[in-house]
Design an enzyme around this catalytic site. Structure first.
Site, PDB file in Angstrom:
ATOM      1  N   GLU A 207       1.094  -1.210  -0.144  1.00 25.25           N
ATOM      2  CA  GLU A 207      -0.011   0.415   0.167  1.00 25.25           C
ATOM      3  C   GLU A 207       0.817   1.049  -0.053  1.00 25.25           C
ATOM      4  O   GLU A 207       1.240   1.907   0.793  1.00 25.25           O
ATOM      5  CB  GLU A 207      -0.722   0.246   1.401  1.00 25.25           C
ATOM      6  N   CYS A 241      -2.022   9.575   2.468  1.00 19.65           N
ATOM      7  CA  CYS A 241      -2.008   8.603   1.723  1.00 19.65           C
ATOM      8  C   CYS A 241      -2.449   9.197   0.497  1.00 19.65           C
ATOM      9  O   CYS A 241      -1.986   9.400  -1.116  1.00 19.65           O
ATOM     10  CB  CYS A 241      -1.146   7.523   1.243  1.00 19.65           C
TER      11      CYS A 241
HETATM   12  P1  NAD Z   1       7.919   5.821   7.758  1.00 18.54           P
HETATM   13  O1  NAD Z   1       8.994   5.740   7.350  1.00 18.54           O
HETATM   14  O2  NAD Z   1       6.822   5.152   8.807  1.00 18.54           O
HETATM   15  O3  NAD Z   1       8.261   3.910   7.098  1.00 18.54           O
HETATM   16  C1  NAD Z   1       6.785   2.952   6.940  1.00 18.54           C
HETATM   17  C2  NAD Z   1       7.221   1.948   7.579  1.00 18.54           C
HETATM   18  O4  NAD Z   1       8.523   0.820   7.455  1.00 18.54           O
HETATM   19  C3  NAD Z   1       8.142   1.614   9.564  1.00 18.54           C
HETATM   20  O5  NAD Z   1       7.030   0.775  10.017  1.00 18.54           O
HETATM   21  C4  NAD Z   1       9.522   2.033   8.895  1.00 18.54           C
HETATM   22  O6  NAD Z   1      10.239   1.516  10.280  1.00 18.54           O
HETATM   23  C5  NAD Z   1       9.303   1.064   7.743  1.00 18.54           C
HETATM   24  N1  NAD Z   1      10.708   1.208   7.279  1.00 18.54           N
HETATM   25  C6  NAD Z   1      11.218   2.498   6.712  1.00 18.54           C
HETATM   26  N2  NAD Z   1      12.694   1.976   6.219  1.00 18.54           N
HETATM   27  C7  NAD Z   1      13.137   0.839   5.961  1.00 18.54           C
HETATM   28  C8  NAD Z   1      13.527   0.510   5.785  1.00 18.54           C
HETATM   29  N3  NAD Z   1      14.898   0.813   5.001  1.00 18.54           N
HETATM   30  N4  NAD Z   1      13.713  -1.313   5.348  1.00 18.54           N
HETATM   31  C9  NAD Z   1      12.588  -1.631   5.892  1.00 18.54           C
HETATM   32  N5  NAD Z   1      11.559  -1.067   6.276  1.00 18.54           N
HETATM   33  C10 NAD Z   1      12.017   0.101   6.451  1.00 18.54           C
HETATM   34  O7  NAD Z   1       6.242   5.758   6.622  1.00 18.54           O
HETATM   35  P2  NAD Z   1       7.148   7.047   5.589  1.00 18.54           P
HETATM   36  O8  NAD Z   1       6.912   5.278   4.388  1.00 18.54           O
HETATM   37  O9  NAD Z   1       7.764   7.645   5.623  1.00 18.54           O
HETATM   38  O10 NAD Z   1       5.210   6.417   4.846  1.00 18.54           O
HETATM   39  C11 NAD Z   1       5.153   7.440   3.599  1.00 18.54           C
HETATM   40  C12 NAD Z   1       4.641   7.152   2.936  1.00 18.54           C
HETATM   41  O11 NAD Z   1       3.689   5.810   2.901  1.00 18.54           O
HETATM   42  C13 NAD Z   1       4.093   8.063   1.728  1.00 18.54           C
HETATM   43  O12 NAD Z   1       4.160   8.078   0.457  1.00 18.54           O
HETATM   44  C14 NAD Z   1       1.666   7.880   2.120  1.00 18.54           C
HETATM   45  O13 NAD Z   1       1.883   8.165   0.878  1.00 18.54           O
HETATM   46  C15 NAD Z   1       2.122   5.990   2.024  1.00 18.54           C
HETATM   47  N6  NAD Z   1       1.010   5.257   2.777  1.00 18.54           N
HETATM   48  C16 NAD Z   1       0.196   4.954   1.166  1.00 18.54           C
HETATM   49  C17 NAD Z   1      -0.737   4.578   2.433  1.00 18.54           C
HETATM   50  C18 NAD Z   1      -1.503   3.552   1.941  1.00 18.54           C
HETATM   51  O14 NAD Z   1      -2.520   3.312   2.370  1.00 18.54           O
HETATM   52  N7  NAD Z   1      -1.852   3.680   0.779  1.00 18.54           N
HETATM   53  C19 NAD Z   1      -1.428   4.332   3.733  1.00 18.54           C
HETATM   54  C20 NAD Z   1      -0.320   5.841   5.099  1.00 18.54           C
HETATM   55  C21 NAD Z   1       0.740   6.162   3.617  1.00 18.54           C
END
Ligand code: NAD
Length: 453
Positions: A207, A241
């Site tokens: 997602e 998102c």
């Molecule tokens: P985040 O940085 O919190 O990362 C998400 C998860 O991935 C965390 O639990 C983190 O610990 C883990 N993570 C981070 N880097 C990692 C790596 N290198 N290797 C393994 N795991 C890792 O959140 P984010 O990524 O900044 O979230 C924002 C993004 O998520 C935006 O692009 C947003 O659009 C998207 N998003 C999508 C949805 C959806 O339902 N499609 C919902 C919310 C957010």
């Protein structure tokens, strides 16, 4: 982590999580746990993201509770094996499809809806009869701590376990041999998740995010469009998102539309939004600084104020934005709304078509032909006509992206299917055992086979 996986796998193999009664009990426990910890969760969401209690209930806790109710109501029907017709070539036979749990699943959540995006997939995973390991986002630490307390009081570790930590812990989890991985977050990390999953051939749902456009055409009800876009964009300070990322507005209505955006901003957040207790904060300093860099002061048509010490950025409308501006190069994920002017809806269509498939697309129009062209002619995860965000609300609609914005979908029945393997079973009768398929082959057999096929 290996130990957790081992005890969960052993627990799964006892069959304890499979019966409908166990699944319903798990969902009941989850509901009770949420209710008991509701106050602590609301406080944590306030601390991490400045969410007001109303917004936190509306967009996180309330949605999770109503999804539990919905899933419980339909679970029995979803679990029923589906009878299928059997072809003559299999005569005599009965065919069916059953939904089986995968086993031990990993759910990784982001920080922007740190409660809902962990719990909503969990509801589907439990309904489908799995054991789960949850990995909350380290960037929303208060919520992660509150959810951890809630989970530890609600479920034994062999059923639902929670692992806290950052990138290192997340990667260590991804190195384990899970039966399914459900990831919500950025496309960049999505790639890492898929690479890691490939090593064990573990199926994934991703997602992800991206830039979700809004198109405002000349036939739109501009007042309603402005009100709904302001609501959807500045909810959670733009850190959603499926928030509208940018607006493509037809030239002929650009000026009145921007004026109405300004009016609706003031009506919802008052003349000083930064002092409004209902308005959220940016998650951390890194994102605050990133957003400040995206804001071209010369293009601010409303808002633009910031409070670095409180990590607040006022709801901001940018006009005169062109596709090469920094704000158009990445997902904004904050309270900046660029409004780009386009000649007509055709130009907006081509603009979107030339870019990666968005997670959401929103169109404001009263022209049915324009609606049909956008809704069927463009690829996007999901969307709305004459609204934003609300396609996430119905539990009976699949939610997910396509292409760069993700793969797979969930919510309600789609969550149940996502976390279930659909197993095909043919039960053959033993009489008659027509010898057609068995060697030695004869002419009459070949003729019969040709006829049958
Ligand atoms: P985040 O940085 O919190 O990362 C998400 C998860 O991935 C965390 O639990 C983190 O610990 C883990 N993570 C981070 N880097 C990692 C790596 N290198 N290797 C393994 N795991 C890792 O959140 P984010 O990524 O900044 O979230 C924002 C993004 O998520 C935006 O692009 C947003 O659009 C998207 N998003 C999508 C949805 C959806 O339902 N499609 C919902 C919310 C957010």
């Amino acid at each position: 982590m290996e130990k957790i996986l081992q005890i969960q796998r052993e627990h799964f193999q006892t069959g304890a999580t499979r019966p409908a009664s166990a699944r319903r009990e798990a969902l009941d426990s989850l509901r009770r746990g949420i209710k008991q910890h509701e106050q602590a969760l609301l406080e944590a969401l306030k601390e991490d993201l400045g969410k007001s209690a109303t917004e936190a209930y509306m967009t996180e806790i309330g949605l999770a509770l109503s999804e539990i109710r919905y899933v419980k109501r339909h679970l029995k029907r979803w679990m029923r094996p589906q009878r299928k017709a059997s072809p003559l070539t299999n005569f005599p036979a009965r065919s069916k499809v059953t939904c089986e749990p995968y086993g031990v699943v990993l759910i990784i959540a982001p920080w922007n809806y740190p409660f809902l995006l962990l719990i909503s997939p969990l509801i589907g995973a439990l309904a489908a009869g799995n054991c789960c390991v949850l990995k909350p986002s380290e960037l929303a630490p208060a919520t992660a701590a509150a959810v951890t307390r809630m989970m530890e009081e609600t479920f034994p570790r062999e059923y639902v376990a929670i692992v806290n930590g950052g990138v290192e812990e997340s990667q260590a989890l991804l190195d384990q041999d899970f039966d399914y991985i459900f990831y919500t977050g950025s496309p960049a990390v999505g790639r890492i998740v898929m690479e890691k999953a490939a090593r064990h051939l573990t199926p994934v749902t991703l997602e992800l995010g991206g830039k979700s456009p809004v198109v405002v055409t000349r036939s739109a009800n501009l007042r309603t469009a402005a009100r709904r876009i302001v609501f959807g964009k500045f909810l959670n300070a733009g850190q959603t998102c499926i928030a509208p990322d940018y607006v493509l507005c037809e030239q002929s209505v650009h000026e009145p539309f921007v004026r109405m955006l300004r009016e609706e901003l003031t009506a919802m957040y008052g003349p000083r939004p930064l002092d409004n207790p209902d308005y959220g904060k940016i998650i951390n300093r890194r994102h605050f600084d990133r957003l400040c860099l995206l804001m071209d002061k010369a293009k601010v048509a409303a808002g633009g104020e910031t409070q670095p010490e409180r990590l607040r950025i006022a709801p901001t409308i940018l006009t005169g934005v062109v596709p090469t501006d920094a704000v158009m190069q990445e997902e904004i994920f904050g309270p900046l709304l660029p409004v780009l002017s386009v000649r007509d809806d055709e130009e907006a269509f081509r603009f979107i078509q030339a870019r990666p498939h968005p997670l959401a697309l929103y169109l404001f129009t009263s022209d049915k032909a324009v609606e049909k062209r956008f809704m069927t002619g463009l690829e996007f995860g999901g969307g709305c006509v004459n609204d934003v965000i609300s396609h996430i609300v119905p539990h009976n609609l699949p939610f997910g992206g396509v292409g760069q914005s993700g793969m797979g979908a969930y919510h309600g029945h789609d969550s149940f299917l996502t976390f279930s393997h659909r197993k095909a079973i043919v039960r053959r009768g033993t009489w008659p055992d027509i010898p057609l398929r068995y060697p030695p082959y004869r002419d009459w057999k070949e003729r019969a086979v040709r006829w049958l096929f």
